[in-house]
Motif scaffolding. Structure first.
Motif, mmCIF file in Angstrom:
data_model
loop_
_atom_site.group_PDB
_atom_site.id
_atom_site.type_symbol
_atom_site.label_atom_id
_atom_site.label_comp_id
_atom_site.label_asym_id
_atom_site.label_seq_id
_atom_site.Cartn_x
_atom_site.Cartn_y
_atom_site.Cartn_z
ATOM 1 N N ALA A 143 -5.084 -22.615 81.783
ATOM 2 C CA ALA A 143 -5.680 -21.380 81.286
ATOM 3 C C ALA A 143 -7.117 -21.293 81.754
ATOM 4 C CB ALA A 143 -5.630 -21.343 79.770
ATOM 5 N N PHE A 144 -7.523 -20.105 82.150
ATOM 6 C CA PHE A 144 -8.911 -19.823 82.487
ATOM 7 C C PHE A 144 -9.506 -19.020 81.336
ATOM 8 C CE2 PHE A 144 -7.137 -20.663 86.637
ATOM 9 C CZ PHE A 144 -8.135 -21.404 87.249
ATOM 10 N N VAL A 145 -10.734 -19.379 80.947
ATOM 11 C CA VAL A 145 -11.377 -18.736 79.814
ATOM 12 C C VAL A 145 -12.892 -18.868 79.967
ATOM 13 C CG1 VAL A 145 -11.238 -20.840 78.391
ATOM 14 C CG2 VAL A 145 -11.381 -18.610 77.275
ATOM 15 N N ASP A 146 -13.629 -17.920 79.410
ATOM 16 C CA ASP A 146 -15.078 -18.008 79.366
ATOM 17 C C ASP A 146 -15.451 -19.066 78.331
ATOM 18 O OD1 ASP A 146 -17.858 -16.623 79.883
ATOM 19 O OD2 ASP A 146 -17.651 -16.886 77.711
ATOM 20 N N ALA A 147 -16.182 -20.084 78.745
ATOM 21 C CA ALA A 147 -16.497 -21.209 77.852
ATOM 22 C C ALA A 147 -17.289 -20.765 76.625
ATOM 23 C CB ALA A 147 -17.263 -22.281 78.611
ATOM 24 N N ASP A 148 -18.207 -19.834 76.793
ATOM 25 C CA ASP A 148 -19.002 -19.387 75.648
ATOM 26 C C ASP A 148 -18.134 -18.640 74.635
ATOM 27 O OD1 ASP A 148 -21.162 -20.537 76.930
ATOM 28 O OD2 ASP A 148 -21.932 -18.627 77.687
ATOM 29 N N ALA A 149 -17.229 -17.807 75.123
ATOM 30 C CA ALA A 149 -16.309 -17.103 74.218
ATOM 31 C C ALA A 149 -15.392 -18.098 73.515
ATOM 32 C CB ALA A 149 -15.500 -16.068 74.995
ATOM 33 N N LEU A 150 -14.951 -19.122 74.250
ATOM 34 C CA LEU A 150 -14.077 -20.145 73.671
ATOM 35 C C LEU A 150 -14.784 -20.895 72.550
ATOM 36 C CD1 LEU A 150 -11.418 -21.848 73.814
ATOM 37 C CD2 LEU A 150 -12.669 -23.362 75.367
ATOM 38 N N THR A 151 -15.989 -21.376 72.824
ATOM 39 C CA THR A 151 -16.681 -22.147 71.792
ATOM 40 C C THR A 151 -16.992 -21.283 70.568
ATOM 41 O OG1 THR A 151 -18.831 -21.815 72.883
ATOM 42 C CG2 THR A 151 -17.631 -23.864 73.384
ATOM 43 N N GLU A 152 -17.303 -20.015 70.800
ATOM 44 C CA GLU A 152 -17.545 -19.112 69.670
ATOM 45 C C GLU A 152 -16.256 -18.874 68.877
ATOM 46 O OE1 GLU A 152 -18.925 -14.530 68.801
ATOM 47 O OE2 GLU A 152 -19.714 -15.516 70.594
ATOM 48 N N ALA A 153 -15.152 -18.621 69.568
ATOM 49 C CA ALA A 153 -13.875 -18.353 68.900
ATOM 50 C C ALA A 153 -13.392 -19.561 68.097
ATOM 51 C CB ALA A 153 -12.821 -17.945 69.921
ATOM 52 N N LEU A 154 -13.709 -20.756 68.569
ATOM 53 C CA LEU A 154 -13.285 -21.982 67.891
ATOM 54 C C LEU A 154 -14.307 -22.472 66.877
ATOM 55 C CD1 LEU A 154 -11.862 -23.919 70.970
ATOM 56 C CD2 LEU A 154 -10.534 -22.905 69.094
ATOM 57 N N ASP A 155 -15.443 -21.770 66.758
ATOM 58 C CA ASP A 155 -16.542 -22.202 65.901
ATOM 59 C C ASP A 155 -16.916 -23.644 66.231
ATOM 60 O OD1 ASP A 155 -18.500 -21.771 63.987
ATOM 61 O OD2 ASP A 155 -17.232 -22.479 62.338
ATOM 62 N N ALA A 156 -16.983 -23.935 67.522
ATOM 63 C CA ALA A 156 -17.236 -25.292 67.997
ATOM 64 C C ALA A 156 -18.701 -25.680 67.846
ATOM 65 C CB ALA A 156 -16.823 -25.415 69.461
ATOM 66 N N VAL A 157 -18.911 -26.952 67.616
ATOM 67 C CA VAL A 157 -20.249 -27.535 67.677
ATOM 68 C C VAL A 157 -20.503 -27.836 69.152
ATOM 69 C CG1 VAL A 157 -21.688 -29.495 67.021
ATOM 70 C CG2 VAL A 157 -20.041 -28.540 65.374
ATOM 71 N N VAL A 158 -21.524 -27.231 69.721
ATOM 72 C CA VAL A 158 -21.853 -27.445 71.131
ATOM 73 C C VAL A 158 -23.047 -28.395 71.188
ATOM 74 C CG1 VAL A 158 -22.550 -26.356 73.292
ATOM 75 C CG2 VAL A 158 -20.990 -25.154 71.737
#
Length: 166
Positions: A143-158
């Motif tokens: 899968a290709f995805v925008d990393a910033d959108a992914l981390t936001e959607a997952l509520d990830a700790v960056v």
């Protein structure tokens, strides 16, 4: 999107991945690809740099809970950095059967999207600001995805949780 191939488990995993991405409003592009023998070969097949392939690693706490660590392909988990961030003194990569039980995905297909366990996500800071490739819940797909959108959607700790390999 490519026609369904592979076994039933892979089809179900890819469907869970896509459903979760859609529920989060996350735009993903899933592509079918042949198996690769190395990170470099996989990157060549996908036409990207090895750093743009992000590994979704399931990590086990001593207390039996889990987390996801998103690490660029050309880097490795920094155990001291991740332990300090999480605030624990012991983390480990579980055996394949435990990872499958924790996520519903086999190794090589693991992704936080569509996981059967809702575990916290920690993303290495080096993935931000670009389009990345990651597992799509099924063997033979990326899968290709925008990393910033992914981390936001997952509520990830960056945060800085990796070191260069080697």
């Amino acid at each position: 999107m490519a026609a369904e191939t592979g076994n039933g488990r892979d089809g179900v995993g890819r469907e869970r991945f896509l459903a979760d991405a859609a529920a989060r409003g996350l735009q993903v592009e899933v592509v079918e690809r042949p198996a690769a023998k190395s990170l470099e070969e996989a990157a060549g097949i996908l036409g990207i740099a090895p750093a743009d392939i992000v590994k979704s690693l399931v990590v086990k706490h001593k207390d039996g809970t889990f987390l996801f660590a998103l690490i660029p392909g050309d880097r490795q988990i920094s155990w001291p950095k991740l332990r300090a961030l999480v605030g624990v003194n012991k983390l480990s990569l579980p055996p394949a059967d435990v990872a499958l039980e924790a996520t519903g995905y086999e190794r090589g297909t693991i992704t936080p999207l569509g996981s059967t366990g809702s575990w916290p996500v920690y993303a290495d800071a080096t993935i931000t600001g670009r389009r990345i490739s990651m597992g799509a819940g099924a063997h033979g797909y990326s899968a290709f995805v925008d990393a910033d959108a992914l981390t936001e959607a997952l509520d990830a700790v960056v945060a800085d949780i990796s070191d260069p390999t080697g």
